[in-house]
Design an enzyme around this catalytic site. Structure first.
Site, PDB file in Angstrom:
ATOM      1  N   ALA A 156     -11.113  -3.586  -2.231  1.00 23.30           N
ATOM      2  CA  ALA A 156     -10.407  -4.722  -2.834  1.00 23.30           C
ATOM      3  C   ALA A 156      -8.968  -4.342  -3.202  1.00 23.30           C
ATOM      4  O   ALA A 156      -8.026  -5.088  -2.919  1.00 23.30           O
ATOM      5  CB  ALA A 156     -11.157  -5.220  -4.074  1.00 23.30           C
ATOM      6  N   TYR A 157      -8.807  -3.186  -3.809  1.00 22.51           N
ATOM      7  CA  TYR A 157      -7.470  -2.712  -4.198  1.00 22.51           C
ATOM      8  C   TYR A 157      -6.570  -2.583  -2.977  1.00 22.51           C
ATOM      9  O   TYR A 157      -5.439  -3.089  -2.944  1.00 22.51           O
ATOM     10  CB  TYR A 157      -7.616  -1.375  -4.920  1.00 22.51           C
ATOM     11  CG  TYR A 157      -6.320  -0.682  -5.262  1.00 22.51           C
ATOM     12  CD1 TYR A 157      -5.526  -1.114  -6.315  1.00 22.51           C
ATOM     13  CD2 TYR A 157      -5.889   0.425  -4.529  1.00 22.51           C
ATOM     14  CE1 TYR A 157      -4.338  -0.471  -6.641  1.00 22.51           C
ATOM     15  CE2 TYR A 157      -4.708   1.072  -4.840  1.00 22.51           C
ATOM     16  CZ  TYR A 157      -3.935   0.625  -5.892  1.00 22.51           C
ATOM     17  OH  TYR A 157      -2.762   1.257  -6.199  1.00 22.51           O
TER      18      TYR A 157
END
Length: 252
Positions: A156-157
């Site tokens: 996600a990051y």
């Protein structure tokens, strides 16, 4: 002639703090934003002032776009009172948080948190601040080496940072008419408190990264602060729409 002014989000610690100090050594003033640690931010302001530059700190939640108009009002007041100016020269979109979770365990709330802080926030904060950025100024976004190589637990990051890399090119294209350069700096693993300080404090993680880095060590804040100062300087005036990785050669 007055110094140029940079806004650095997340400037109270880590890479943002180091960048502000490096800019001060180049005669560039800074306005730091911080999320909650007022005393830490004021300590950085004092360090900058000791180097002969001017500085101020303003509270900002980059993940909450609804607060941006009030932030701009405070910013305009600070610029008028401390600098007798109504414009800035540089914006460094540095603020961020880490998340280490396998893809299959990442929940929507965690995804939204990262999206708001790392993508939606910088997208609209930059948009909101554009009227205050001088023509011929510079915007520097911050990405991560994880947008190029993959380490499990960062999906996600890294996805948000990958989106910022695409956005950087569009910003450069559309803001070029004003002479505003937009680049994105991608640090590798750096010894800071980011991500609970894993790179700095976990010997096994530190050694693993060093062994997979061409220069044989983990990065330090000074390795990145100097790059920020260089990319904002006139020496980089023909560098535009670029992703610059500062990782010492990780995972080549």
């Amino acid at each position: 002639m007055s110094n140029k002014i940079a806004i650095i989000t997340g400037g109270s610690r880590g890479l943002g703090k180091n960048a502000a100090l490096k800019l001060a050594e180049q005669g560039i003033d800074s306005i730091l934003t911080y999320h909650s640690k007022h005393e830490e931010a004021q300590a950085v302001v004092s360090e900058i002032q000791e180097k002969g530059a001017k500085a101020a700190a303003l509270q900002l939640d980059v993940g909450d776009t609804q607060t941006f108009p009030a932030f701009v009002a405070r910013l305009e007041k600070v610029l008028a009172e401390h600098w007798q100016r109504d414009r800035i020269d540089f914006l460094v979109n540095n603020a961020g948080v880490g998340l280490h979770l396998p893809y299959v365990q990442t929940r929507e709330a965690e995804f939204d948190l990262l999206m708001n802080i790392h993508l939606k926030g910088p997208f609209f904060l930059t948009q909101t601040l554009l009227p205050l950025i001088n023509d011929g100024g510079s915007i520097l976004n911050i990405s991560t080496g994880l947008a190029r190589f993959t380490l499990p637990g960062h999906s996600a990051y890294a996805a948000m940072k990958g989106a910022m890399e695409v956005l950087t090119r569009y910003q450069a294209k559309e803001l070029g008419a004003r002479g505003i350069r937009v680049n994105i700096l991608a640090p590798g693993a750096i010894e800071t408190d980011f991500g609970n300080g894993t790179v700095r404090d976990n010997p096994e993680a530190n050694q693993y990264i060093a062994a997979n880095t061409a220069l044989g060590r983990v990065g330090l804040p000074d390795d990145i602060g100097g790059m920020v100062a260089m990319l904002l300087s006139d020496d980089s005036r023909w560098v535009n729409a670029q992703r610059i990785e500062a990782s010492g050669g990780m995972f080549l």
